[in-house]
Design a protein around this motif. Structure first.
Motif, PDB file in Angstrom:
ATOM      1  N   ALA A  73       0.842  -1.197   0.000  1.00  0.00           N
ATOM      2  CA  ALA A  73       0.000   0.000   0.000  1.00  0.00           C
ATOM      3  C   ALA A  73       0.877   1.247   0.000  1.00  0.00           C
ATOM      4  O   ALA A  73       1.969   1.260   0.577  1.00  0.00           O
ATOM      5  N   ILE A  74       0.411   2.295  -0.656  1.00  0.00           N
ATOM      6  CA  ILE A  74       1.135   3.572  -0.699  1.00  0.00           C
ATOM      7  C   ILE A  74       0.541   4.484   0.363  1.00  0.00           C
ATOM      8  O   ILE A  74      -0.653   4.779   0.339  1.00  0.00           O
ATOM      9  N   GLU A  75       1.378   4.907   1.304  1.00  0.00           N
ATOM     10  CA  GLU A  75       0.914   5.772   2.395  1.00  0.00           C
ATOM     11  C   GLU A  75       1.340   7.208   2.117  1.00  0.00           C
ATOM     12  O   GLU A  75       2.516   7.488   1.907  1.00  0.00           O
ATOM     13  N   VAL A  76       0.364   8.112   2.103  1.00  0.00           N
ATOM     14  CA  VAL A  76       0.613   9.517   1.790  1.00  0.00           C
ATOM     15  C   VAL A  76       0.603  10.320   3.085  1.00  0.00           C
ATOM     16  O   VAL A  76      -0.330  10.229   3.884  1.00  0.00           O
ATOM     17  N   ILE A  77       1.665  11.107   3.309  1.00  0.00           N
ATOM     18  CA  ILE A  77       1.771  11.893   4.536  1.00  0.00           C
ATOM     19  C   ILE A  77       2.500  13.195   4.215  1.00  0.00           C
ATOM     20  O   ILE A  77       3.404  13.209   3.375  1.00  0.00           O
ATOM     21  N   ASP A  78       2.095  14.298   4.862  1.00  0.00           N
ATOM     22  CA  ASP A  78       2.834  15.539   4.597  1.00  0.00           C
ATOM     23  C   ASP A  78       3.971  15.675   5.611  1.00  0.00           C
ATOM     24  O   ASP A  78       3.894  15.188   6.741  1.00  0.00           O
ATOM     25  N   ILE A  79       5.038  16.345   5.190  1.00  0.00           N
ATOM     26  CA  ILE A  79       6.276  16.361   5.970  1.00  0.00           C
ATOM     27  C   ILE A  79       6.102  17.045   7.315  1.00  0.00           C
ATOM     28  O   ILE A  79       6.872  16.799   8.240  1.00  0.00           O
ATOM     29  N   ASN A  80       5.071  17.886   7.445  1.00  0.00           N
ATOM     30  CA  ASN A  80       4.855  18.576   8.719  1.00  0.00           C
ATOM     31  C   ASN A  80       4.415  17.615   9.816  1.00  0.00           C
ATOM     32  O   ASN A  80       4.437  17.969  11.003  1.00  0.00           O
ATOM     33  N   LYS A  81       3.991  16.413   9.445  1.00  0.00           N
ATOM     34  CA  LYS A  81       3.530  15.452  10.442  1.00  0.00           C
ATOM     35  C   LYS A  81       4.630  14.495  10.869  1.00  0.00           C
ATOM     36  O   LYS A  81       4.402  13.603  11.676  1.00  0.00           O
ATOM     37  N   LEU A  82       5.831  14.691  10.306  1.00  0.00           N
ATOM     38  CA  LEU A  82       6.965  13.878  10.736  1.00  0.00           C
ATOM     39  C   LEU A  82       7.659  14.565  11.902  1.00  0.00           C
ATOM     40  O   LEU A  82       7.868  15.780  11.886  1.00  0.00           O
ATOM     41  N   GLY A  83       8.012  13.818  12.906  1.00  0.00           N
ATOM     42  CA  GLY A  83       8.713  14.377  14.058  1.00  0.00           C
ATOM     43  C   GLY A  83       9.743  13.399  14.576  1.00  0.00           C
ATOM     44  O   GLY A  83       9.902  12.295  14.049  1.00  0.00           O
ATOM     45  N   ASP A  84      10.434  13.810  15.632  1.00  0.00           N
ATOM     46  CA  ASP A  84      11.410  12.907  16.252  1.00  0.00           C
ATOM     47  C   ASP A  84      10.751  12.019  17.299  1.00  0.00           C
ATOM     48  O   ASP A  84      11.282  10.980  17.666  1.00  0.00           O
ATOM     49  N   GLU A  85       9.573  12.469  17.769  1.00  0.00           N
ATOM     50  CA  GLU A  85       8.840  11.683  18.767  1.00  0.00           C
ATOM     51  C   GLU A  85       7.374  11.615  18.382  1.00  0.00           C
ATOM     52  O   GLU A  85       6.871  12.462  17.647  1.00  0.00           O
TER      53      GLU A  85
END
Length: 994
Positions: free
Chosen positions: A106-118
């Motif tokens: 499956a291809i998961e779409v996410i915007d970079i603002n939702k990536l974090g270190d925790e």
């Protein structure tokens, strides 16, 4: 790796500034594509997914990366990507949801603002994604700015152990201030020196202190991760940024309507400027409405006037200015009409920084309104404002649609839409403005989604948010710039890129060349994006960004139209044309009358067409070259040897294990993509054909590649069969089509209106000292051509340009650019696509004027014409791979009237398989010659047809030519080599004609 580093060594030896380190293994897990907005990077992304999975799975269809992740800059683009993935058939694609475990693949779409270190409520820790991932990053380099460290570290964690594809329209702006690895390492050491010793001056440090600044392995890894300039310099595989996109003819022209900043602030100048911009938009709307049916083939959408910016902060006052300007157009009718009359009469003095009237000559299509300005004003109300009569402007707050405010005149249908984040705040501020009225609408629905509807009545869109979130439209025709802040170059280029999108004729995405525009329609104005700024400083910033992109702003360009001069002989020159009614889908065309089964030659064609044969070379190109050179000693010619490449056949015993549904559907897709609806295909006929004799193909392949030890080897043979069948299908269809159409070719004559008779060149010249010099030189040549002084024109010469005025060519001059980056101008169309083409014309001119040429040509007259390369203009041959030879060459016996027509194509053969159909054209035209002779009237001289390929590629450099194939053999197939010199290859050519 070694090859890359050898190339890197050569680059370092030549580079003036950047000094990049050698490639390491970690540099090879990412590829970037620098694609202009609108050039198809989303579809390329989809192709790359299939491509990567094909090699990753290696025949094991249930094998997938740990995760397939698509990173986007924001939620809006995430939604758009998800829709596009579903349209391309990626059913297993979804927004990332940390509460779910998606299916493998499956291809998961996410915007970079939702990536974090925790992990957080709205963020997810990168460690949740670590593994062997396929990561696709759309505009992810936005993280290469102020927060570069955090973003690049997260990207590194996502990709480590897997692979990444990145896509952007603006890598250049994004990494303009990035650093090399060496610079980042130095920066790390400086910061450490400052922290430990209070100085960054190396000279003040002793040996012990310098030793303490030595970089650790982690420091070096971090430096390689943060060196954005070096990272993207190494991983950008393809640069198709806007300047290349534009030079290839894609997208609209742009017209920058930039008023002098100082003048902007004086008295009513801003109001005059806005009125002129509104008139420019109205002109587009009027042209579209008036000529809509006649321009249907050009796919022009209803024009839309947009006001866009990058940031919302500070935007409100700009938007209020726009609303006030619109209100003023309604409230100050008497003054507006005076300005409209001045604009139509070219009296309005709205000047740019150089004192030029920026709207001079811009409103020629509206000259019919010169004596009836009242009628013009009323029509603007009707077409732009949807208003049958003048009333006050209303700003309407649509309560049921967040972020939307409508603009309408009285109770008429809304003509405008404001789309901003804080709609309630803006409405509250605007309620006290006296120039227009305000009201709330508790029941109205959202308007934004209707903008792209065919029957949309919305003509004006104001606000930045939707554009920066990836909304796109084919309608944008006039763009007003809001709040152009500093440091926002990449976003602004994207906004501009979205504005210049164009469907084009035949959905080519290209603007129409001057000679192809229908007369009287002013199509050029509908294929142009007008750009202006609500404040003068915004235009200055915008132009700076264009220059950084390598684009000269249109208001700094001088335009020069350069008509050619026809040079036709008194007698009629014969050429070929397919009879009307027999083309493609016409009533008697191949598609409408013939419905063949694939792999079965219809009875009426049996024995009349050459059976299709496919040659597929799966040897690596380097290996093919080295095998050809085996046995050659320095300075010695090679003796004839046996063909070095192994010829193999597929193992038919394996065919029962093939996925025939996959092969059948792939061939169905192939023919549907080419609109071959009349070609019939049946699954069982396909299987029977493949199970039969294998004489329909020749396969060059190393013997070891046909060994079968795993299921992946079976899939490899299945893929090879599919390649062979695809090529066979192409040749089968074109053979039948040409065999059918060859019965209906007719002899016609060249005249001034023939599609290959180029009538006009257009120059866009930089308004600089160098540009003015070139302009003066071109004006001098233009005057010589106008006066018919071909002798003097033939002596014209200017650095880096090609200008040939050969008195045997049917028009002159033939213009081209030797080095397009060395001249301060752009030229379209180019008469030449490659140096070999102008080399041929110069060789022919010299040979024609030589004693050897006069001897060979004799009393016959010679004529030449550059052939247009498109179906509706030039002469092409379907069987030869839809091949359009570059030149038509005639010899005419003036005493008897007999004519020899020869198709000449000076093109390289280095990467062309010698079984390519275009190399058989010399045989096909002879068949056509016979057909035409049978249809000729008694007493008519037959037209003698020939075809030649002239190769600028040296014979010794040809790939895929075994030692058994000799130069003389190629000459018999009408392939001649330009390396021998014009006096040699042209003598061979003319000798073959007789």
């Amino acid at each position: 790796m070694d090859g890359l580093n050898e190339e890197m060594g050569r680059y370092r030896a030549e580079a003036d500034e950047d000094s990049f380190r050698d490639f390491e293994a970690d540099d090879l897990n990412k590829i970037a594509f620098w694609n202009a907005t609108g050039s198809g990077k989303t579809l390329l992304l989809h192709v790359n997914i299939h491509q990567y999975l094909y090699y990753f799975q290696a025949g094991c269809s249930d094998s997938y990366p740990d995760k397939i992740i698509l990173l986007t800059p924001n939620e809006g683009l995430s939604r758009q990507h998800l829709e596009e993935l579903h349209l391309s058939g990626f059913g297993f694609s979804q927004f990332f949801n940390k509460a779910q475990s998606p299916a493998r693949g499956a291809i998961e779409v996410i915007d970079i603002n939702k990536l974090g270190d925790e992990m957080g409520d709205k963020t997810v820790a990168v460690e949740a994604f670590e593994g062997n991932n396929l990561v696709l990053v759309d505009e992810g380099h936005r993280g290469a700015g102020t927060a570069a460290g955090a973003w690049m570290a997260r990207r590194d964690a996502l990709v480590r152990g897997g692979f990444a594809f990145e896509y952007s329209a603006t890598f250049g702006q994004a990494v303009a201030k990035g650093m090399t690895v060496a610079a980042v390492e130095k920066d790390i050491q400086k910061k450490r020196a400052k922290m430990l010793f209070g100085t960054t001056n190396w000279k003040k440090l002793d040996a012990t202190q310098v030793a303490q600044l030595a970089l650790t392995a982690e420091d070096k890894r971090r430096a390689r991760m943060l060196a954005t300039r070096e990272i993207y310099a190494k991983c950008i595989l393809f640069d198709y940024s806007y300047k290349f996109f534009y030079e290839d003819g894609y997208g609209k022209e742009s017209l920058i309507l930039n008023m002098n900043g100082e003048v902007y602030e004086h008295a009513d100048n801003a109001r005059k400027y806005f009125t002129a911009c509104l008139l420019a938009y109205y002109q587009q709307l009027w042209l579209w409405s008036t000529h809509r049916e006649k321009l249907a083939d050009f796919n022009i959408e209803k024009p839309l006037w947009v006001f866009v910016g990058n940031t919302v902060s500070g935007e409100e006052s700009d938007i209020l200015d726009v609303v006030n300007f619109l209100a003023d157009f309604l409230n100050s009718a008497a003054q507006i009409k005076i300005w409209l009359a001045d604009l139509l009469a070219d009296r309005a003095q709205i000047l740019d920084a150089k004192g030029n009237n920026i709207f001079s000559g811009r409103f020629t299509p509206l000259m019919g309104f010169s004596d009836c300005v009242d009628e013009l004003y009323a029509d603007i109300l009707l077409r732009v404002f949807n208003a049958p009569a003048r009333q006050r402007l209303k700003l309407v707050n649509i309560k049921n649609s967040k972020g939307e405010l409508a603009l309408r005149v009285g109770d008429a249908e809304p003509f405008g839409l404001i789309n901003i984040g804080d709609d309630a705040g803006f409405f509250g501020m605007a309620e006290d403005v006296e120039a227009f009225d305000s009201e709330r609408d508790d029941f109205g629905g959202a308007l934004f989604g209707t903008l792209n509807h065919k029957n949309s009545r919305l003509n004006v869109l104001i606000g930045s948010r939707k554009f920066t979130e990836g909304w796109s439209s084919w309608r944008v025709s006039t763009m007003g710039l809001l709040n152009m802040g500093q440091g926002e170059g990449s976003q602004i280029i994207q906004l501009f890129g979205r504005g210049v999108r164009l469907k084009g004729k035949g959905f080519s995405l290209k603007r129409t060349l001057p000679q192809n525009r229908p007369q009287g329609m002013h199509l050029d104005k509908l294929e142009t994006l007008n750009v202006f700024g609500v404040r003068a400083s915004y235009m200055a910033a915008f132009k700076d960004y264009l220059r950084e992109e390598g684009i000269t702003p249109s208001d700094e360009v001088l335009e020069l139209d350069f008509p050619t001069r026809a040079n036709l002989p008194k007698g009629k020159l014969k050429t070929l044309a397919l009879k009307d009614g027999y083309k493609d889908n016409q009533k008697l065309g191949f598609k409408r009358t013939q419905f063949p089964w694939l792999y079965e030659i219809p009875v009426q064609f049996q024995g009349k067409i050459k059976l299709p044969h496919v040659a597929l070379d799966l040897y690596p190109r380097v290996e093919a070259l080295s095998s050809k050179d085996k046995g050659k000693g320095k300075g010695k010619s090679a003796a004839p040897t046996k063909e070095a490449r192994h010829q193999g056949k597929l193992n038919q015993a394996l065919f029962s294990a093939f996925n025939w549904d996959r092969i059948y559907l792939a061939l169905q897709d192939y023919k549907l993509q080419r609109s071959w609806s009349n070609l019939r295909l049946e699954r069982q006929k396909l299987i029977d054909f493949c199970a039969g004799a294998q004489d329909w193909y020749t396969l060059f392949i190393p013997a070891a590649e046909l060994n079968v030890t795993t299921f992946a080897d079976i899939r490899k043979q299945e893929d090879i069969l599919l390649q062979l069948l695809t090529d066979y299908t192409d040749r089968f269809y074109k053979a039948l089509k040409t065999g059918y159409e060859g019965q209906f070719y007719d002899i016609t004559y060249i005249d001034e209106n023939h599609g290959s008779m180029l009538k006009l060149y257009q120059f866009a010249i930089e308004n600089s000292d160098d540009g003015l010099v070139y302009q003066a030189r071109l004006e001098a040549l233009k005057k010589l051509v106008e006066d018919g002084k071909i002798g003097e024109a033939s002596q014209w010469n200017t650095p880096h340009m090609v200008a040939i005025s050969f008195d045997r060519h049917l028009y002159y001059p033939l213009l081209g650019l030797e080095d397009k980056d060395a001249v301060p101008l752009k030229l379209r169309p180019l008469a030449f696509d490659a140096p070999s083409e102008w080399m041929f014309v110069r060789d022919l001119e010299a040979f024609y004027n030589s004693s050897a040429g006069k001897e060979v040509i004799g009393r016959r007259s010679l004529y030449l014409l550059r052939n247009a390369d498109r179906e509706e203009k030039g002469l092409g041959f379907a069987l030869a791979g839809n091949f359009y030879p570059d030149f038509l060459l005639w010899l005419v016996d003036d005493a008897t009237g007999k004519q020899w027509l020869t198709f000449v194509d000076p093109k390289g053969l280095r990467n062309l398989d010698l079984s390519h159909p275009k190399l058989r054209l010399y045989q096909e035209v002879k068949t056509l010659e016979t057909t035409l002779a049978k249809a000729a009237k008694p007493g008519d001289n037959p037209l003698v047809l020939n075809a030649f390929i002239l190769s600028p590629t040296q014979f010794s450099d040809l790939l895929n030519v075994g030692d058994a194939t000799q130069k003389a053999d190629l000459a018999k197939r009408h392939v001649l080599f330009m390396e021998d010199g014009g006096h040699v290859y042209l003598r061979q050519l003319f000798a073959a004609l007789t």
